[in-house]
Each structure stands twice: as structure tokens, then as C-alpha cells.
Motif scaffolding. Structure first.
Motif, PDB file in Angstrom:
ATOM      1  N   GLY A   1       0.813  -1.204   0.000  1.00  0.00           N
ATOM      2  CA  GLY A   1       0.000   0.000   0.000  1.00  0.00           C
ATOM      3  C   GLY A   1       0.850   1.258   0.000  1.00  0.00           C
ATOM      4  N   LEU A   2       1.942   1.248   0.769  1.00  0.00           N
ATOM      5  CA  LEU A   2       2.834   2.401   0.828  1.00  0.00           C
ATOM      6  C   LEU A   2       3.501   2.655  -0.517  1.00  0.00           C
ATOM      7  CD1 LEU A   2       4.209   4.590   2.540  1.00  0.00           C
ATOM      8  CD2 LEU A   2       5.963   2.902   3.139  1.00  0.00           C
ATOM      9  N   LEU A   3       3.921   1.591  -1.200  1.00  0.00           N
ATOM     10  CA  LEU A   3       4.556   1.737  -2.506  1.00  0.00           C
ATOM     11  C   LEU A   3       3.606   2.360  -3.523  1.00  0.00           C
ATOM     12  CD1 LEU A   3       6.549  -1.631  -2.817  1.00  0.00           C
ATOM     13  CD2 LEU A   3       7.482   0.660  -2.434  1.00  0.00           C
ATOM     14  N   VAL A   4       2.346   1.922  -3.505  1.00  0.00           N
ATOM     15  CA  VAL A   4       1.368   2.478  -4.449  1.00  0.00           C
ATOM     16  C   VAL A   4       1.063   3.931  -4.115  1.00  0.00           C
ATOM     17  CG1 VAL A   4      -1.016   2.318  -5.252  1.00  0.00           C
ATOM     18  CG2 VAL A   4       0.351   0.249  -5.019  1.00  0.00           C
ATOM     19  N   LEU A   5       0.915   4.248  -2.816  1.00  0.00           N
ATOM     20  CA  LEU A   5       0.660   5.639  -2.416  1.00  0.00           C
ATOM     21  C   LEU A   5       1.819   6.547  -2.793  1.00  0.00           C
ATOM     22  CD1 LEU A   5      -1.048   5.231   1.091  1.00  0.00           C
ATOM     23  CD2 LEU A   5      -2.096   6.018  -1.040  1.00  0.00           C
ATOM     24  N   MET A   6       3.041   6.087  -2.593  1.00  0.00           N
ATOM     25  CA  MET A   6       4.212   6.872  -2.982  1.00  0.00           C
ATOM     26  C   MET A   6       4.258   7.074  -4.488  1.00  0.00           C
ATOM     27  SD  MET A   6       7.247   5.387  -0.498  1.00  0.00           S
ATOM     28  CE  MET A   6       8.484   6.283  -1.458  1.00  0.00           C
ATOM     29  N   SER A   7       3.860   6.058  -5.236  1.00  0.00           N
ATOM     30  CA  SER A   7       3.832   6.176  -6.696  1.00  0.00           C
ATOM     31  C   SER A   7       2.845   7.245  -7.130  1.00  0.00           C
ATOM     32  CB  SER A   7       3.452   4.827  -7.319  1.00  0.00           C
ATOM     33  OG  SER A   7       4.385   3.821  -6.974  1.00  0.00           O
ATOM     34  N   TRP A   8       1.655   7.243  -6.526  1.00  0.00           N
ATOM     35  CA  TRP A   8       0.659   8.274  -6.834  1.00  0.00           C
ATOM     36  C   TRP A   8       1.174   9.657  -6.472  1.00  0.00           C
ATOM     37  CZ3 TRP A   8      -3.183   8.040 -10.005  1.00  0.00           C
ATOM     38  CH2 TRP A   8      -3.874   6.841 -10.221  1.00  0.00           C
ATOM     39  N   PHE A   9       1.793   9.780  -5.306  1.00  0.00           N
ATOM     40  CA  PHE A   9       2.271  11.077  -4.830  1.00  0.00           C
ATOM     41  C   PHE A   9       3.336  11.648  -5.765  1.00  0.00           C
ATOM     42  CE2 PHE A   9       5.364  13.571  -2.365  1.00  0.00           C
ATOM     43  CZ  PHE A   9       4.530  14.601  -1.924  1.00  0.00           C
ATOM     44  N   ILE A  10       4.303  10.823  -6.156  1.00  0.00           N
ATOM     45  CA  ILE A  10       5.372  11.299  -7.033  1.00  0.00           C
ATOM     46  C   ILE A  10       4.828  11.657  -8.411  1.00  0.00           C
ATOM     47  CG2 ILE A  10       7.528  10.652  -8.177  1.00  0.00           C
ATOM     48  CD1 ILE A  10       8.134   8.873  -5.757  1.00  0.00           C
ATOM     49  N   SER A  11       3.966  10.802  -8.950  1.00  0.00           N
ATOM     50  CA  SER A  11       3.413  11.054 -10.284  1.00  0.00           C
ATOM     51  C   SER A  11       2.564  12.326 -10.303  1.00  0.00           C
ATOM     52  CB  SER A  11       2.570   9.853 -10.734  1.00  0.00           C
ATOM     53  OG  SER A  11       3.352   8.697 -10.852  1.00  0.00           O
ATOM     54  N   LEU A  12       1.717  12.489  -9.295  1.00  0.00           N
ATOM     55  CA  LEU A  12       0.865  13.674  -9.231  1.00  0.00           C
ATOM     56  C   LEU A  12       1.695  14.935  -9.013  1.00  0.00           C
ATOM     57  CD1 LEU A  12      -2.034  12.221  -7.052  1.00  0.00           C
ATOM     58  CD2 LEU A  12      -2.213  12.931  -9.444  1.00  0.00           C
ATOM     59  N   SER A  13       2.723  14.857  -8.168  1.00  0.00           N
ATOM     60  CA  SER A  13       3.541  16.027  -7.861  1.00  0.00           C
ATOM     61  C   SER A  13       4.326  16.489  -9.080  1.00  0.00           C
ATOM     62  CB  SER A  13       4.505  15.718  -6.712  1.00  0.00           C
ATOM     63  OG  SER A  13       3.810  15.383  -5.538  1.00  0.00           O
ATOM     64  N   TYR A  14       4.959  15.546  -9.774  1.00  0.00           N
ATOM     65  CA  TYR A  14       5.723  15.925 -10.959  1.00  0.00           C
ATOM     66  C   TYR A  14       4.809  16.493 -12.039  1.00  0.00           C
ATOM     67  CZ  TYR A  14       7.716  15.421 -15.572  1.00  0.00           C
ATOM     68  OH  TYR A  14       8.096  15.660 -16.865  1.00  0.00           O
ATOM     69  N   SER A  15       3.680  15.836 -12.283  1.00  0.00           N
ATOM     70  CA  SER A  15       2.768  16.289 -13.330  1.00  0.00           C
ATOM     71  C   SER A  15       2.229  17.680 -13.025  1.00  0.00           C
ATOM     72  CB  SER A  15       1.611  15.291 -13.477  1.00  0.00           C
ATOM     73  OG  SER A  15       2.105  14.003 -13.774  1.00  0.00           O
ATOM     74  N   LEU A  16       1.931  17.927 -11.753  1.00  0.00           N
ATOM     75  CA  LEU A  16       1.439  19.250 -11.366  1.00  0.00           C
ATOM     76  C   LEU A  16       2.521  20.306 -11.548  1.00  0.00           C
ATOM     77  CD1 LEU A  16      -0.797  20.995 -10.140  1.00  0.00           C
ATOM     78  CD2 LEU A  16       0.065  20.382  -7.870  1.00  0.00           C
ATOM     79  N   THR A  17       3.754  19.986 -11.150  1.00  0.00           N
ATOM     80  CA  THR A  17       4.863  20.933 -11.297  1.00  0.00           C
ATOM     81  C   THR A  17       5.099  21.278 -12.760  1.00  0.00           C
ATOM     82  OG1 THR A  17       5.938  20.042  -9.316  1.00  0.00           O
ATOM     83  CG2 THR A  17       7.312  21.320 -10.825  1.00  0.00           C
ATOM     84  N   GLN A  18       5.141  20.259 -13.606  1.00  0.00           N
ATOM     85  CA  GLN A  18       5.381  20.501 -15.027  1.00  0.00           C
ATOM     86  C   GLN A  18       4.222  21.268 -15.657  1.00  0.00           C
ATOM     87  OE1 GLN A  18       7.731  21.009 -17.316  1.00  0.00           O
ATOM     88  NE2 GLN A  18       8.542  18.913 -17.150  1.00  0.00           N
ATOM     89  N   SER A  19       2.991  20.978 -15.252  1.00  0.00           N
ATOM     90  CA  SER A  19       1.827  21.681 -15.796  1.00  0.00           C
ATOM     91  C   SER A  19       1.826  23.147 -15.388  1.00  0.00           C
ATOM     92  CB  SER A  19       0.535  21.002 -15.320  1.00  0.00           C
ATOM     93  OG  SER A  19       0.458  19.673 -15.782  1.00  0.00           O
ATOM     94  N   LEU A  20       2.186  23.437 -14.145  1.00  0.00           N
ATOM     95  CA  LEU A  20       2.257  24.830 -13.684  1.00  0.00           C
ATOM     96  C   LEU A  20       3.337  25.595 -14.438  1.00  0.00           C
ATOM     97  CD1 LEU A  20       1.800  24.376  -9.824  1.00  0.00           C
ATOM     98  CD2 LEU A  20       0.133  25.262 -11.467  1.00  0.00           C
ATOM     99  N   LEU A  21       4.452  24.937 -14.745  1.00  0.00           N
ATOM    100  CA  LEU A  21       5.503  25.589 -15.527  1.00  0.00           C
ATOM    101  C   LEU A  21       5.033  25.871 -16.949  1.00  0.00           C
ATOM    102  CD1 LEU A  21       8.683  23.596 -14.377  1.00  0.00           C
ATOM    103  CD2 LEU A  21       8.130  25.987 -13.875  1.00  0.00           C
ATOM    104  N   ILE A  22       4.270  24.953 -17.512  1.00  0.00           N
ATOM    105  CA  ILE A  22       3.767  25.153 -18.874  1.00  0.00           C
ATOM    106  C   ILE A  22       2.797  26.332 -18.921  1.00  0.00           C
ATOM    107  CG2 ILE A  22       2.393  24.111 -20.726  1.00  0.00           C
ATOM    108  CD1 ILE A  22       3.494  21.405 -19.857  1.00  0.00           C
TER     109      ILE A  22
END
Length: 310
Positions: free
Chosen positions: A142-163
Motif C-alpha cells: 500500500g505504501l509503494l502504491v501511495l508513494m507512486s501516486w504522490f510522485i506522479s501527481l507532484s511531478y505532473s502538477l509541477t510541469q503543468s504549472l511551468l507550462i
């Protein structure tokens, strides 16, 4: 297309296959069929895993999440593409393009993390079978999946805000059937160094490092299998990871083909893009069904119940 002088875009044009001599009704029927196969296939996998208590294991926990990510990854692009083919339009709104890029990055990253988690699961199962229940406990999974969601969402949000800070004044044409980050950055007026640096760093972190980890895992797995004395034991051990290895090869092989394609607007570039974004999510449940005996049995049980109820 003639270059435009405006400093901001209200919409982008997705060329897709429209620049090639491909009948649009044929494309619509083909993609619609693939859409149905992908969604139904992955939903059946999720249903089979949920209903069969024998599949309530870490490996199939990761795989059910992978099926959900594949449905979502596929659904960020194909419905819009089908709509554009049906309406004979190539446009996508600026907000729609940014949204599509965001979810493309989220679910593409999730695919990478989940395949890596499944590789680690196979490594523990084959090389350390006695310690498997302790190491791959539900809390860790469960922790591995939650960390995967957190990293994916964080990076995508950061890149989208930069765009969103960029303006697009060269032209607004993307030579694909979906909004892809690297192609969109080429259309921006300001300096996109920060965006490209972040893109290359994350591509390495989410692509090269996980893939290297999977290869290392299967090196250890192969070494462990070769030490098994009996032929039957070797076959059983190999069959455990065969379906996962096939999916990994399909995912990274098509992804590498897309990003190494020198000209995205060429026929070869478009085929590579379709293979990565459309064909791979469709084939994943098929590969697992063909190569995995447990999944086949669970699907037969689920389909048998459905037919009996009807």
C-alpha cells in the motif's frame, strides 16, 4: 501552417494521421474497437482479481492498479481523438491540451512505478520465497502504491504549472493525435530550459532507473532459476515472471520506439506513438491472460458466473 504572431494560444491543432492518406472512417472504427477491447479487458482483469480470493496477493494488487492506470492512460487521449475524427476537427482547447498532458504524465508515471513494484515482487517471490509473506506485506504494498501516486501527481502538477507560464507564438500545431509535453515545448516562445531540464531529469528517474532496476531484478531471478535442479521447478519459476516480463518489454519497447523516433509527423513516428499509447494498454490484459494460468482461471470463473446469472 503559417506561423502566427499572437503571444498566447486558445487552442492547439492535433494532426494525428490526418496528414496521411488514411481513410478517417477506417481509423475511427479501428480506434473504437481498440477502445472497447482495452476498457473491457482491463475491467475484467480488475473484476477477476477482486472476486478471486486466491489472487489477493501483492503481485495481483499491483496488477489491478496497473489495469486501472492503463484504462485511465488510454482514456486521456483516445476519446478526444475519436471525437475529432467523427467531427472532422483537429482542434483541442488550450485548457484541454494542458489537462491531457497532465493526466498523460500522471498515468504514464504510474505505469512505470507499478511495473517496477511488480518486478521487485517477482524478485522476492523467486529468490526469497520463505521470506516473501514478511517482506511483501500489505502495508509495504500500500505504501509503494501511495508513494507512486504522490510522485506522479507532484511531478505532473509541477510541469503543468511551468507550462502555464509559457506563451505559444510560433504555431500551434502538434504532429500527434494527443498533446505531448516535449512537442508542446517546441512551440513555446520563451526560454524553456527549466522545463526541458525537469523533463530530462524525470525521464531518467522514471524511465532509465526503474528499467535498470527491473533488468537487475531479472538478472538475479534468472541466476536463481538456473540453480533449481529440476526442470519442472525451473519451468514453474519462469512462468511466475513470464507475463510480467512480457508486459515490461512491451511497455518500454514501444515507449523507447516513440521517443527515439526522429520525426513524429512521419508514418514511422505515428506508428510508434500509437503502439505506446494505444496498443500497449490494450495488449497488457491479453498478455497476462495468455501467460498467466491463475488469471485465466479467475476470468473463467467470473465469466461463468455472469453467463449463469443471465
Amino acid at each position: 501552417m503559417v506561423a502566427r504572431n499572437q503571444t498566447s494560444a486558445s487552442e492547439f491543432l492535433l494532426l494525428g494521421f490526418s496528414q496521411d492518406s488514411v481513410p478517417q472512417p477506417l481509423l475511427f472504427g479501428l480506434y473504437l474497437s481498440m477502445d472497447l477491447v482495452t476498457v473491457l479487458g482491463n475491467l475484467l482483469i480488475i473484476l477477476a482479481i477482486s472476486c478471486d480470493s486466491h489472487l489477493h496477493t501483492p503481485m495481483y494488487f499491483f496488477f489491478s492498479n496497473l489495469s486501472f492506470a492503463d484504462i485511465s492512460f488510454f482514456s486521456t487521449m483516445v476519446p478526444k481523438m475519436l471525437m475529432n475524427i467523427q467531427t472532422q476537427s483537429k482542434s483541442i482547447s488550450y485548457a484541454g491540451c494542458i489537462t491531457q498532458m497532465y493526466f498523460f504524465m500522471v498515468f504514464g508515471g504510474m505505469d512505470t512505478f507499478l511495473l517496477t513494484g511488480m518486478g521487485y515482487d517477482r524478485l522476492v517471490a523467486i529468490c526469497h520465497p520463505l521470506h516473501y509473506p514478511v517482506i511483501m506485506n500489505p502495508q509495504l504494498c500500500g505504501l509503494l502504491v501511495l508513494m507512486s501516486w504522490f510522485i506522479s501527481l507532484s511531478y505532473s502538477l509541477t510541469q503543468s504549472l511551468l507550462i502555464l507560464q509559457l506563451s505559444f507564438c510560433i504555431n500551434w500545431v502538434i504532429p500527434l493525435f494527443y498533446c505531448e509535453l516535449a512537442k508542446a515545448l517546441r512551440l513555446a516562445c520563451p526560454d524553456t530550459l527549466v522545463n526541458h531540464v525537469l523533463l530530462y531529469i524525470v525521464t531518467s528517474l522514471l524511465g532509465v532507473i526503474p528499467f535498470s532496476g527491473i533488468l537487475f531484478s531479472y538478472t538475479l531471478i534468472t541466476s536463481s532459476i538456473l540453480r533449481i535442479p529440476s526442470t519442472n521447478g525451473k519451468y514453474n519459476a519462469f512462468s511466475i515472471g513470464a507475463s510480467h516480463l512480457s508486459v515490461v518489454s512491451l511497455f518500454y519497447g514501444t515507449g523507447l520506439g516513440e521517443y527515439l523516433s526522429s520525426d513524429a509527423s512521419s508514418w514511422r513516428g505515428m506508428i510508434a506513438s500509437v503502439m505506446y499509447t494505444v496498443v500497449t494498454p490494450m495488449l497488457n490484459p491479453i498478455v497476462y491472460t495468455l501467460l498467466n494460468r491463475d488469471i485465466r482461471r479467475a476470468l473463467q470463473t467470473v465469466l461463468g458466473r455472469t453467463i449463469y446469472v443471465q
